[in-house]
Design a protein around this motif. Structure first.
Motif, mmCIF file in Angstrom:
data_model
loop_
_atom_site.group_PDB
_atom_site.id
_atom_site.type_symbol
_atom_site.label_atom_id
_atom_site.label_comp_id
_atom_site.label_asym_id
_atom_site.label_seq_id
_atom_site.Cartn_x
_atom_site.Cartn_y
_atom_site.Cartn_z
ATOM 1 N N VAL A 114 0.840 -1.196 0.000
ATOM 2 C CA VAL A 114 0.000 0.000 0.000
ATOM 3 C C VAL A 114 0.875 1.245 0.000
ATOM 4 N N ALA A 115 0.566 2.148 -0.938
ATOM 5 C CA ALA A 115 1.256 3.434 -0.940
ATOM 6 C C ALA A 115 0.316 4.491 -0.394
ATOM 7 N N PHE A 116 0.812 5.330 0.487
ATOM 8 C CA PHE A 116 0.033 6.442 1.031
ATOM 9 C C PHE A 116 0.560 7.721 0.430
ATOM 10 N N MET A 117 -0.370 8.493 -0.156
ATOM 11 C CA MET A 117 0.054 9.771 -0.730
ATOM 12 C C MET A 117 -0.774 10.884 -0.139
ATOM 13 N N GLY A 118 -0.259 12.083 -0.267
ATOM 14 C CA GLY A 118 -0.980 13.229 0.247
ATOM 15 C C GLY A 118 -0.003 14.326 0.596
ATOM 16 N N PRO A 119 -0.513 15.539 0.709
ATOM 17 C CA PRO A 119 0.384 16.656 1.010
ATOM 18 C C PRO A 119 0.913 16.564 2.439
ATOM 19 N N SER A 120 1.835 17.463 2.735
ATOM 20 C CA SER A 120 2.365 17.492 4.094
ATOM 21 C C SER A 120 1.221 17.777 5.058
ATOM 22 N N ALA A 121 1.346 17.247 6.262
ATOM 23 C CA ALA A 121 0.367 17.457 7.324
ATOM 24 C C ALA A 121 -0.992 16.886 6.963
ATOM 25 N N SER A 122 -1.022 15.870 6.108
ATOM 26 C CA SER A 122 -2.317 15.261 5.802
ATOM 27 C C SER A 122 -2.589 14.074 6.717
ATOM 28 N N GLY A 123 -1.650 13.776 7.611
ATOM 29 C CA GLY A 123 -1.884 12.720 8.588
ATOM 30 C C GLY A 123 -1.268 11.384 8.223
ATOM 31 N N LYS A 124 -0.492 11.321 7.139
ATOM 32 C CA LYS A 124 0.104 10.051 6.739
ATOM 33 C C LYS A 124 1.054 9.517 7.812
ATOM 34 N N SER A 125 1.929 10.410 8.252
ATOM 35 C CA SER A 125 2.924 9.955 9.211
ATOM 36 C C SER A 125 2.282 9.597 10.545
ATOM 37 N N THR A 126 1.292 10.387 10.956
ATOM 38 C CA THR A 126 0.582 10.061 12.198
ATOM 39 C C THR A 126 -0.056 8.687 12.092
ATOM 40 N N LEU A 127 -0.670 8.430 10.918
ATOM 41 C CA LEU A 127 -1.295 7.125 10.708
ATOM 42 C C LEU A 127 -0.242 6.008 10.784
ATOM 43 N N MET A 128 0.906 6.258 10.162
ATOM 44 C CA MET A 128 1.978 5.258 10.189
ATOM 45 C C MET A 128 2.455 5.018 11.623
ATOM 46 N N ASN A 129 2.587 6.108 12.377
ATOM 47 C CA ASN A 129 3.040 5.975 13.764
ATOM 48 C C ASN A 129 2.072 5.163 14.597
ATOM 49 N N ILE A 130 0.774 5.370 14.330
ATOM 50 C CA ILE A 130 -0.217 4.618 15.104
ATOM 51 C C ILE A 130 -0.212 3.156 14.670
ATOM 52 N N ILE A 131 -0.178 2.932 13.355
ATOM 53 C CA ILE A 131 -0.131 1.555 12.868
ATOM 54 C C ILE A 131 1.140 0.863 13.375
ATOM 55 N N GLY A 132 2.250 1.647 13.433
ATOM 56 C CA GLY A 132 3.517 1.084 13.893
ATOM 57 C C GLY A 132 3.638 1.006 15.398
ATOM 58 N N LEU A 133 2.570 1.342 16.112
ATOM 59 C CA LEU A 133 2.518 1.271 17.575
ATOM 60 C C LEU A 133 3.515 2.195 18.255
ATOM 61 N N LEU A 134 3.918 3.235 17.552
ATOM 62 C CA LEU A 134 4.762 4.229 18.201
ATOM 63 C C LEU A 134 3.881 5.235 18.931
ATOM 64 N N ASP A 135 2.645 5.330 18.484
ATOM 65 C CA ASP A 135 1.731 6.333 19.017
ATOM 66 C C ASP A 135 0.403 5.640 19.324
ATOM 67 N N ARG A 136 -0.407 6.275 20.155
ATOM 68 C CA ARG A 136 -1.728 5.726 20.467
ATOM 69 C C ARG A 136 -2.787 6.612 19.837
ATOM 70 N N PRO A 137 -3.845 6.018 19.349
ATOM 71 C CA PRO A 137 -4.941 6.844 18.837
ATOM 72 C C PRO A 137 -5.703 7.495 19.996
ATOM 73 N N THR A 138 -6.305 8.663 19.746
ATOM 74 C CA THR A 138 -7.114 9.294 20.785
ATOM 75 C C THR A 138 -8.450 8.559 20.906
ATOM 76 N N TYR A 139 -9.010 8.234 19.767
ATOM 77 C CA TYR A 139 -10.249 7.450 19.743
ATOM 78 C C TYR A 139 -10.104 6.364 18.701
#
Lengths: 292, 411
Positions: free
Chosen positions: A36-61
């Motif tokens: 899967v390739a994720f595309m989008g402009p900066s600050a579109s949430g790609k990296s945040t999504l990756m961090n959550i999927i990668g268990l580096l971060d926790r989702p708020t909800y």
């Protein structure tokens, strides 16, 4: 069988009127062995999504089921262990430890797993062989080219034989030849059964992916199947556009790509305090007015 | 995986090697602390063993009578030990009667008294103010003292104006290392040097004077010169049986108490008690200086904490990477704990090596003979390791709790 299952996942930073919504009720299901390739402009949430999927971060909800396990609320030690055993990271800036040799860098995840020195060096050597870096095992990262460094960091991501590889703009710092090399490496890894999640700004890269997801302002705006070997349809539009390249196009970069994407779906439920949602709608109205 | 791994240690060693200067500066406090503690303790140990050696050499059956009263009430108190020294004053309330009484006490084989005559010594080289000690004929045999050159004054000799001098005096007064046959004038009489003592061990016979700087003349002559007013410095007695020293000590004390009308203004000590006295004083001083050294260790520990904190901030990105590839908080904690304790243990090792060098220099340049023994080394290593753990734990906790994403983004 889906390996990653996200349901209404939100990530909110800050509080009060300084709230930033990084991810807005993202639901996503990724099957095993997808690329899967994720595309989008900066600050579109790609990296945040990756961090959550990668268990580096926790989702708020929201809920996150990884490999049939609910992981959105587990403790940090268990997260670290799951991260170690099932997820491999490849970063744009490589993130090799400068004090360690190539071999030690690659063997590091195994060290955290408690594998003996002899055994982990052997596994790491095999991995380096696989990425074609076996002859550089006693080098330090500052003695390698950027392409070579990225190959080493891919070897490190692979060394625990993880089910999922998360690559956040792995070709961002590479020239086109090295990019191709690295992407072919990913394709080969994908063929052996790993699921690959890849964030990229480069539409060309999407031709290696079997699925392309476009993100904007924390939501998924488009999710399309893509034939391997072909640049995805929407990315293609961007490519076509940028054939008559001007200096301004260069400046705009990926946002030209976003022009080609259908407007963000407004029907999705929104999380945000009421006050705030009013504000945004008003803003939007103004924006629409001005456009008229 | 909560046990520190061999990798952690090799990693810690590597990061010390990576920044040698900084590591050295960091552990300087520990090094200084360890060097001072080890050196002080080893000097004290050296003196203690010297004293013990002397006592064994001069015999365990020796009993000393000294004027004045030793303050025994506060022997456990640190400063109490220091008091005892000063209470052994040289203003004497022992008299010739006491000397006779000691000599005739039950169980005393032989005894000798030392008295002190003040005055000026005149030789060809000029005038000197030296302590002149009148010593009984038995003095030499009582304390097993050796004569380096010449001989001790013989009791049968008709010539009463003869002297034996301390080793340190030969050159300054007579300009010669072996001034046998030279003469000096003291209290108007011409004395002839008959012998030179080999080095006289200071304790336990002379707590507050160094006999090596003194001139010894026959006891009777000293009495003569001062019309029997020379203060008696101490009376040395020898018991007939080593096993009965306690009994003899009691006898002497009883006899003297009778003479002094029940007033205990003198002290009767057997050798083991003199030793206890010396070590007590020594221990007090050692304690005091060790406290100062311990403060230096504390400062060193704070230094380690400070530098580790800086290093953790510098290595934030590394922490992020390690966490991303699967390190748990505990693993990060252990990594930094091991690093700080290896660093401070390294300080301990450097400190111990330096203390060996310092001790060697002390042996070469002074008369001290410091002794570094195993327990001291073990404590030095243990303390430095402990400091690493204690002062490394705050930074290590901080490192372990870092948010992986923020840490990864840190440049």
């Amino acid at each position: 069988m889906s390996i990653i299952e996200l349901k209404d996942l939100s990530k909110i930073y800050g509080f009060g009127d300084a709230t930033t919504v990084a991810l807005e009720e993202v639901s996503l299901s990724i099957q095993e062995n997808e690329f899967v390739a994720f595309m989008g402009p900066s600050a579109s949430g790609k990296s945040t999504l990756m961090n959550i999927i990668g268990l580096l971060d926790r989702p708020t909800y929201g809920n996150y089921v990884l490999n049939k396990r609910i992981v959105d609320r587990i403790r940090s030690t268990r997260r670290a262990k799951i991260r170690r055993d099932t997820i491999g990271f490849v970063f744009q800036s490589f993130n090799l430890l400068p004090r360690l040799t190539v071999l030690e860098n690659v063997a590091l995840p195994l060290a955290y797993k408690g594998v003996s020195l002899k055994r982990r060096n052997k596994i790491a050597e095999n991995m380096l062989e696989r990425v074609g870096m076996a002859d550089k095992k006693y080098f330090y990262s500052n003695q390698l080219s950027s392409g070579q460094t990225q190959c080493v960091s891919i070897a490190r991501a692979l060394v625990n034989s993880p089910k999922i590889i998360i690559a956040d703009e792995p070709t961002g710092n590479l020239d086109s030849v090295s990019s191709r090399l690295v992407m072919e490496l990913f394709t080969e890894i994908n063929r052996t059964g790993s699921t690959i999640l890849l964030v990229t700004h480069n539409p060309e890269i999407t031709k290696y992916a079997s699925r392309v997801i476009y993100m904007h302002d924390g939501s998924i705006v488009l999710d399309e199947e893509s034939k391997v070997g072909e640049v995805s349809t929407h990315a293609k539009k961007m490519v076509r556009k940028s054939t008559k390249k001007t200096f301004e196009d260069d400046l705009k970069g990926v946002s030209t790509l976003m022009d080609a994407i259908p407007q963000k779906n407004n029907n999705t439920k929104k999380y945000s305090p009421k006050k705030k949602s009013k504000k945004t709608t008003r803003k939007k109205k103004n924006y629409v007015k001005r456009k008229k | 995986m909560t046990i520190p791994h061999r990798d952690d240690i090799s990693l810690a060693l590597r990061s010390i090697r990576y920044s040698k200067t900084r590591s050295l500066l960091t552990v300087l406090g520990i090094v200084i602390g360890i060097v001072s503690v080890v050196t002080i303790v080893s000097i004290a140990k050296g003196i203690e063993s010297q004293v013990t050696g002397q006592i064994n050499a001069s015999g365990k059956d020796i009993i000393l009578v000294k004027p004045g009263q030793v303050n025994k009430t506060s022997s456990k108190d640190i400063l109490g030990g220091l008091n005892q020294l000063s209470s052994l004053s040289s203003i004497s309330n022992l008299t010739q009667n006491d000397v006779n009484s000691v000599a005739s006490s039950k169980g005393v084989v032989s005894s000798a008294a030392l008295n002190i005559v003040s005055g000026q010594v005149k030789s060809d080289n000029g005038k000197f103010s030296s302590v002149v000690v009148g010593a009984g004929n038995n003095f030499l045999s009582l304390v097993n003292q050796k004569i380096a050159y010449g001989e001790y004054f013989s009791p049968t000799s008709s010539d009463v104006y003869q002297a034996v001098i301390g080793a340190n005096l030969a050159y300054p007064i007579f300009g010669e290392k072996i001034p046998l046959g030279h003469s000096f004038i003291f209290h108007g009489k011409t004395f002839i040097v008959r012998g030179v003592f080999s080095n006289i061990q200071s304790a336990p016979f002379s707590v507050n004077t160094n006999f090596n700087n003194d001139i010894f003349i026959p006891y009777a002559t000293a009495e003569d010169l001062t019309n029997n007013t020379a203060p008696i410095y101490e009376i040395i007695a020898k018991s007939n049986d080593q096993a009965l020293v306690d009994q003899v000590q009691k006898n002497i004390n009883q006899n003297l108490l009778q003479l002094h009308g029940g007033l205990q203004d003198f002290t009767v000590l057997k050798q083991s008690q003199s030793l206890a006295l010396t070590t007590q004083v020594l221990n007090s001083i050692t304690y005091l200086i060790s406290i100062v050294a311990a403060i230096s260790l504390l400062v060193g520990g704070v230094g380690i904490m400070n530098i580790t904190l800086v290093s953790i901030t510098e290595r934030t990105k590394e922490i992020g990477i390690r966490k991303a590839i699967g390190a748990t908080n505990t693993q990060i904690l252990i990594q930094f704990l091991v690093e700080s304790s290896v660093l401070s243990l390294f300080g301990g090792i450097v400190g111990v090596i330096l203390s060996f060098i310092v001790d060697y220099i002390l042996i070469l340049t002074t008369t001290l003979s410091p002794k570094i023994d195993l327990p001291v080394l073990a404590i030095a290593f243990g303390v430095s390791f402990g400091i690493g753990i204690v002062f490394g734990s705050l930074p290590a906790f901080k490192a372990a709790r870092k948010d992986p994403i923020l840490a990864l983004r840190y440049e």
